[in-house]
Design an enzyme around this catalytic site. Structure first.
Site, PDB file in Angstrom:
ATOM      1  N   GLN A  10       0.825  -1.200   0.000  1.00  0.00           N
ATOM      2  CA  GLN A  10       0.000   0.000   0.000  1.00  0.00           C
ATOM      3  C   GLN A  10       0.860   1.251   0.000  1.00  0.00           C
ATOM      4  O   GLN A  10       1.888   1.323   0.668  1.00  0.00           O
ATOM      5  CB  GLN A  10      -0.923  -0.005   1.213  1.00  0.00           C
ATOM      6  CG  GLN A  10      -2.002   1.064   1.162  1.00  0.00           C
ATOM      7  CD  GLN A  10      -3.049   0.872   2.237  1.00  0.00           C
ATOM      8  OE1 GLN A  10      -3.204  -0.212   2.782  1.00  0.00           O
ATOM      9  NE2 GLN A  10      -3.788   1.920   2.543  1.00  0.00           N
ATOM     10  N   SER A  90       4.212  -6.108   2.921  1.00  0.00           N
ATOM     11  CA  SER A  90       2.944  -5.965   3.636  1.00  0.00           C
ATOM     12  C   SER A  90       1.808  -6.564   2.798  1.00  0.00           C
ATOM     13  O   SER A  90       1.778  -7.772   2.572  1.00  0.00           O
ATOM     14  CB  SER A  90       2.699  -4.496   3.993  1.00  0.00           C
ATOM     15  OG  SER A  90       1.619  -4.367   4.882  1.00  0.00           O
ATOM     16  N   LEU A  91       0.882  -5.734   2.315  1.00  0.00           N
ATOM     17  CA  LEU A  91      -0.188  -6.219   1.433  1.00  0.00           C
ATOM     18  C   LEU A  91       0.365  -7.091   0.303  1.00  0.00           C
ATOM     19  O   LEU A  91      -0.251  -8.094  -0.090  1.00  0.00           O
ATOM     20  CB  LEU A  91      -0.927  -4.992   0.892  1.00  0.00           C
ATOM     21  CG  LEU A  91      -1.896  -5.074  -0.278  1.00  0.00           C
ATOM     22  CD1 LEU A  91      -1.240  -5.029  -1.627  1.00  0.00           C
ATOM     23  CD2 LEU A  91      -2.831  -6.263  -0.179  1.00  0.00           C
ATOM     24  N   ARG A 115      -9.181  -7.396   4.795  1.00  0.00           N
ATOM     25  CA  ARG A 115      -8.031  -6.884   5.545  1.00  0.00           C
ATOM     26  C   ARG A 115      -8.053  -5.362   5.571  1.00  0.00           C
ATOM     27  O   ARG A 115      -7.841  -4.732   6.610  1.00  0.00           O
ATOM     28  CB  ARG A 115      -6.740  -7.395   4.898  1.00  0.00           C
ATOM     29  CG  ARG A 115      -5.430  -6.978   5.564  1.00  0.00           C
ATOM     30  CD  ARG A 115      -4.284  -7.584   4.776  1.00  0.00           C
ATOM     31  NE  ARG A 115      -2.965  -7.360   5.367  1.00  0.00           N
ATOM     32  CZ  ARG A 115      -2.161  -6.367   5.057  1.00  0.00           C
ATOM     33  NH1 ARG A 115      -2.554  -5.472   4.155  1.00  0.00           N
ATOM     34  NH2 ARG A 115      -0.967  -6.251   5.620  1.00  0.00           N
ATOM     35  N   HIS A 199       0.857  -2.209  11.378  1.00  0.00           N
ATOM     36  CA  HIS A 199       1.977  -2.999  11.900  1.00  0.00           C
ATOM     37  C   HIS A 199       2.392  -2.530  13.296  1.00  0.00           C
ATOM     38  O   HIS A 199       3.582  -2.413  13.601  1.00  0.00           O
ATOM     39  CB  HIS A 199       3.162  -2.968  10.924  1.00  0.00           C
ATOM     40  CG  HIS A 199       2.820  -3.514   9.573  1.00  0.00           C
ATOM     41  ND1 HIS A 199       2.624  -4.858   9.351  1.00  0.00           N
ATOM     42  CD2 HIS A 199       2.587  -2.893   8.388  1.00  0.00           C
ATOM     43  CE1 HIS A 199       2.306  -5.038   8.079  1.00  0.00           C
ATOM     44  NE2 HIS A 199       2.268  -3.869   7.483  1.00  0.00           N
ATOM     45  N   GLN A 248       1.406 -10.931  10.433  1.00  0.00           N
ATOM     46  CA  GLN A 248       1.853  -9.788   9.651  1.00  0.00           C
ATOM     47  C   GLN A 248       1.219  -8.460  10.073  1.00  0.00           C
ATOM     48  O   GLN A 248       1.887  -7.424  10.076  1.00  0.00           O
ATOM     49  CB  GLN A 248       1.548 -10.073   8.182  1.00  0.00           C
ATOM     50  CG  GLN A 248       2.168  -9.144   7.203  1.00  0.00           C
ATOM     51  CD  GLN A 248       1.316  -9.038   5.965  1.00  0.00           C
ATOM     52  OE1 GLN A 248       0.161  -8.657   6.013  1.00  0.00           O
ATOM     53  NE2 GLN A 248       1.900  -9.404   4.842  1.00  0.00           N
TER      54      GLN A 248
END
Length: 318
Positions: A10, A90-91, A115, A199, A248
Site C-alpha cells: 500500500q 505488507s499487502l 483486511r 503494523h 503480519q
C-alpha cells in the site's frame, strides 16, 4: 537465473494503474474482470479513472494493488518465466502467495478487501499514525521508540532498507519519537498520510478478526517458498504461510532482512511486479549489484522479458 518475484504494498497505488496492460493483453483484462465479479463493484474503473481519494482508501488500495500485480504476473507466466521465491511488502505478501500458488486470485482479493476494512476500522477504534525516519538503522529506531514509550505506543513498523525505517503508533508518541530521532541525528523525518497505525499493537482488533478469515481461507502448500514479512524466512507449507499472514498485521515488515535472506539463498535477479518501482529502489540500497527489473505496463514488460529471455538464452548456451 534464480529469480525472486517481488510485489508492492500500500502506498504505491496511482490512478491509471494497470490500464495499459489490460488494454494491450486479454490475459490482463481477464484478471480485472475476475476482480470486478468477485468484489461486486467495478474495481477496474476505480483503478483506471479514480477518483484518487477513493483509490487511496485502504479498503480499495489493497485489492487494487493486488489485481494489478496479478494481471502483470499472468503475462510473465505466459512467457514461461517462474520464480524460485516470492516476497511482497505488507499487502504484497498476498500477491506473493498468489504467485507461489498458495492462494487463488479470488480468495486473495476477498481476503485483502476484508483486511483493508479491518485495518481501517481498527484505525478508527484506536487512532494512530506512521512516520518515515531516514538516516537511522533498525537498532537506532528501536531505541528511539523505546524513549518515546512513556508518551504512548510507538514501534518500528517497516524496516525497509539501511537508513530507512517507518515507525507506527499513537500520534503523540510517534511525534515524540520523531523529535528524538531528529535530535539523534536522523537525516529527515516525514509524517505519513495513513488511516491507522499499521503494523503496531493498535491493529490488535484487525489482527484477531483477520485470523478468523485466514483460518477459513483455502491456503495450499506453495510451489515455491514465500518469504514472510514477519520472520524474513521462507515459508512453503500451507499452515506456515497461514501463520505468517496472521502475524503480519501486528508485526514489523522485515523487508531489508527479507532481501538479505533472498541473496543468501542464491537469488540472482529480482522482478518487481505491479505498480511502481519502490522495491527496486530499496533493493539498490541493500545491494547495489543485484540485478532487478520492474513490470507494470507494456513497455516495462517488454524490456524485462527481453532481458530475462536473453539471460536464459545465454545460460542455455554456456
Amino acid at each position: 537465473m534464480k529469480l525472486a518475484f517481488l510485489f508492492p504494498g500500500q502506498g504505491a497505488q496511482a490512478v491509471g494503474m494497470g490500464r495499459a496492460l489490460a488494454e494491450a493483453f486479454p490475459e490482463a483484462r481477464a484478471v480485472y474482470e475476475e476482480a470486478d465479479a468477485a468484489l461486486g463493484f467495478p474495481l477496474s474503473r476505480l483503478c483506471w479513472e479514480g477518483p484518487e481519494e477513493e483509490l487511496r482508501r485502504t479498503v480499495n488500495a489493497q485489492p487494487a494493488l493486488l489485481v494489478h500485480s496479478v494481471a502483470a504476473l499472468r503475462l510473465v507466466e505466459k512467457a514461461g518465466i517462474a520464480p524460485q521465491w516470492t516476497a511482497g511488502h505488507s499487502l504484497g505478501e498476498y500477491s506473493a502467495c498468489v504467485a507461489a500458488g498458495a492462494l487463488e486470485v479470488r480468495d486473495a482479493l476477498l481476503l485483502v478487501r476484508r483486511r483493508g476494512e479491518l485495518m481501517y476500522e481498527a484505525g478508527l477504534e484506536r487512532p494512530g499514525t506512521m512516520a518515515a525516519v531516514l538516516g537511522v538503522d533498525a537498532e537506532a529506531a528501536g531505541r528511539i521508540c523505546d524513549r518515546a514509550r512513556d508518551i504512548g505506543v510507538v514501534v518500528p513498523a517497516n524496516l525497509n532498507a539501511p537508513g530507512q525505517v517507518v515507525i507506527s503508533g499513537e500520534r503523540k508518541a510517534v511525534e515524540g519519537a520523531c523529535r528524538f530521532a531528529a535530535a539523534s541525528g536522523a537525516k529527515r523525518v516525514v509524517m505519513l498520510e495513513v488511516s491507522g497505525a499499521f503494523h503496531s499493537p493498535l491493529m490488535e482488533s484487525a489482527s484477531r478478526a483477520l485470523a478468523v478469515e485466514l483460518d477459513r481461507a483455502a491456503i495450499r502448500d506453495a510451489r515455491c517458498p514465500v518469504i514472510s514479512n514477519a520472520t524474513a524466512e521462507p515459508a512453503q507449507k500451507a499452515e506456515d504461510i497461514r501463520s505468517a499472514l496472521k502475524r503480519q498485521v501486528l508485526g514489523a515488515v522485515l523487508w531489508e532482512g527479507s532481501m538479505r535472506r533472498l541473496i543468501e539463498l542464491g537469488a540472482e535477479g529480482f522482478v518487481e511486479i505491479g505498480t511502481g518501482r519502490v522495491l527496486r529502489g530499496l533493493l539498490r540500497s541493500i545491494d547495489k549489484g543485484a540485478g532487478s527489473w520492474n513490470i507494470e505496463d507494456p513497455q516495462t514488460l517488454g524490456a524485462a522479458l527481453g532481458e530475462l529471455g536473453a539471460q536464459r538464452l545465454s545460460a542455455g548456451s554456456a
